[in-house]
Design a protein around this motif. Structure first.
Motif, short mmCIF file in Angstrom:
data_model
loop_
_atom_site.label_atom_id
_atom_site.label_comp_id
_atom_site.label_asym_id
_atom_site.label_seq_id
_atom_site.Cartn_x
_atom_site.Cartn_y
_atom_site.Cartn_z
N PRO A 40 0.49 8.89 -6.01
CA PRO A 40 -0.55 9.83 -5.56
C PRO A 40 -0.04 10.87 -4.56
CG PRO A 40 -1.46 7.63 -5.61
CD PRO A 40 0.02 7.51 -5.87
N VAL A 41 0.89 10.51 -3.70
CA VAL A 41 1.43 11.47 -2.74
C VAL A 41 2.28 12.53 -3.46
CG1 VAL A 41 3.02 11.75 -0.79
CG2 VAL A 41 1.29 9.97 -0.74
N ILE A 42 3.03 12.13 -4.46
CA ILE A 42 3.83 13.09 -5.23
C ILE A 42 2.90 14.07 -5.95
CG2 ILE A 42 5.37 13.33 -7.22
CD1 ILE A 42 6.71 10.72 -6.28
N ILE A 43 1.82 13.56 -6.53
CA ILE A 43 0.84 14.43 -7.19
C ILE A 43 0.21 15.37 -6.17
CG2 ILE A 43 -1.38 14.47 -8.40
CD1 ILE A 43 -0.44 11.82 -9.74
N PHE A 44 -0.09 14.87 -4.97
CA PHE A 44 -0.66 15.70 -3.91
C PHE A 44 0.30 16.82 -3.51
CE2 PHE A 44 -1.19 16.54 0.67
CZ PHE A 44 -2.47 17.07 0.65
N ILE A 45 1.57 16.49 -3.37
CA ILE A 45 2.57 17.51 -3.01
C ILE A 45 2.67 18.58 -4.10
CG2 ILE A 45 5.05 17.89 -2.65
CD1 ILE A 45 5.07 15.11 -1.26
N TYR A 46 2.66 18.16 -5.35
CA TYR A 46 2.69 19.12 -6.46
C TYR A 46 1.45 20.02 -6.44
CZ TYR A 46 2.59 21.04 -11.13
OH TYR A 46 2.52 21.90 -12.19
N PHE A 102 0.84 -1.21 0.00
CA PHE A 102 0.00 0.00 0.00
C PHE A 102 0.87 1.25 0.00
CE2 PHE A 102 -2.15 3.37 2.42
CZ PHE A 102 -3.24 3.58 1.59
N ILE A 103 1.89 1.27 0.84
CA ILE A 103 2.78 2.44 0.92
C ILE A 103 3.48 2.66 -0.41
CG2 ILE A 103 4.85 3.34 2.04
CD1 ILE A 103 3.86 1.93 4.61
N LEU A 104 3.97 1.60 -1.02
CA LEU A 104 4.65 1.73 -2.31
C LEU A 104 3.68 2.17 -3.41
CD1 LEU A 104 7.02 -1.36 -2.25
CD2 LEU A 104 7.61 1.05 -1.92
N ALA A 105 2.45 1.68 -3.35
CA ALA A 105 1.46 2.06 -4.36
C ALA A 105 1.03 3.52 -4.21
CB ALA A 105 0.25 1.14 -4.28
N MET A 106 1.15 4.07 -3.01
CA MET A 106 0.72 5.44 -2.75
C MET A 106 1.80 6.48 -3.06
SD MET A 106 -2.42 5.77 -1.92
CE MET A 106 -2.46 7.38 -1.16
N ALA A 125 -9.37 9.50 -2.31
CA ALA A 125 -9.96 8.53 -3.23
C ALA A 125 -8.93 7.53 -3.73
CB ALA A 125 -10.60 9.27 -4.41
N SER A 126 -7.72 7.99 -4.01
CA SER A 126 -6.65 7.08 -4.44
C SER A 126 -6.31 6.10 -3.34
CB SER A 126 -5.40 7.87 -4.82
OG SER A 126 -5.65 8.70 -5.91
N GLY A 127 -6.19 6.61 -2.12
CA GLY A 127 -5.87 5.74 -0.99
C GLY A 127 -6.95 4.70 -0.74
N ALA A 128 -8.20 5.12 -0.80
CA ALA A 128 -9.31 4.17 -0.57
C ALA A 128 -9.36 3.12 -1.67
CB ALA A 128 -10.63 4.93 -0.50
N THR A 129 -9.15 3.54 -2.91
CA THR A 129 -9.18 2.59 -4.02
C THR A 129 -8.05 1.59 -3.95
OG1 THR A 129 -10.21 4.26 -5.42
CG2 THR A 129 -9.21 2.39 -6.54
N GLY A 162 -7.13 18.35 -4.33
CA GLY A 162 -5.97 17.54 -3.98
C GLY A 162 -6.25 16.59 -2.83
N VAL A 163 -6.93 17.08 -1.81
CA VAL A 163 -7.25 16.24 -0.65
C VAL A 163 -8.22 15.13 -1.03
CG1 VAL A 163 -8.40 16.25 1.60
CG2 VAL A 163 -6.75 18.03 1.05
#
Length: 57
Positions: free
Chosen positions: A11-17, A4-8, A47-51, A41-42
């Motif tokens: 999405p976290v990089i996109i969130f930071i941007y 999960f952490i690796l898959a996120m 949604a990415s995390g839940a999916t 962004g939030v």
């Protein structure tokens, strides 16, 4: 949990941007656009995390 952490990572990089872009818009006095971008962004990160969580479990 490690998967999960690796898959996120992306999405976290996109969130930071997105948050960086939000800060820039705030400095340019575009407060409605900055608020909308921050909210988007939030929601997108959640949604990415839940999916991803649902797919991996």
């Amino acid at each position: 949990m490690l998967r999960f952490i690796l898959a996120m990572v992306i999405p976290v990089i996109i969130f930071i941007y997105t948050m960086s872009f939000t800060r820039w818009m705030s400095s340019q006095k575009h407060l409605v656009a900055a608020t909308s971008a921050a909210l988007l962004g939030v929601v997108t990160l959640f949604a990415s995390g839940a999916t991803i969580w649902k797919l991996l479990n």
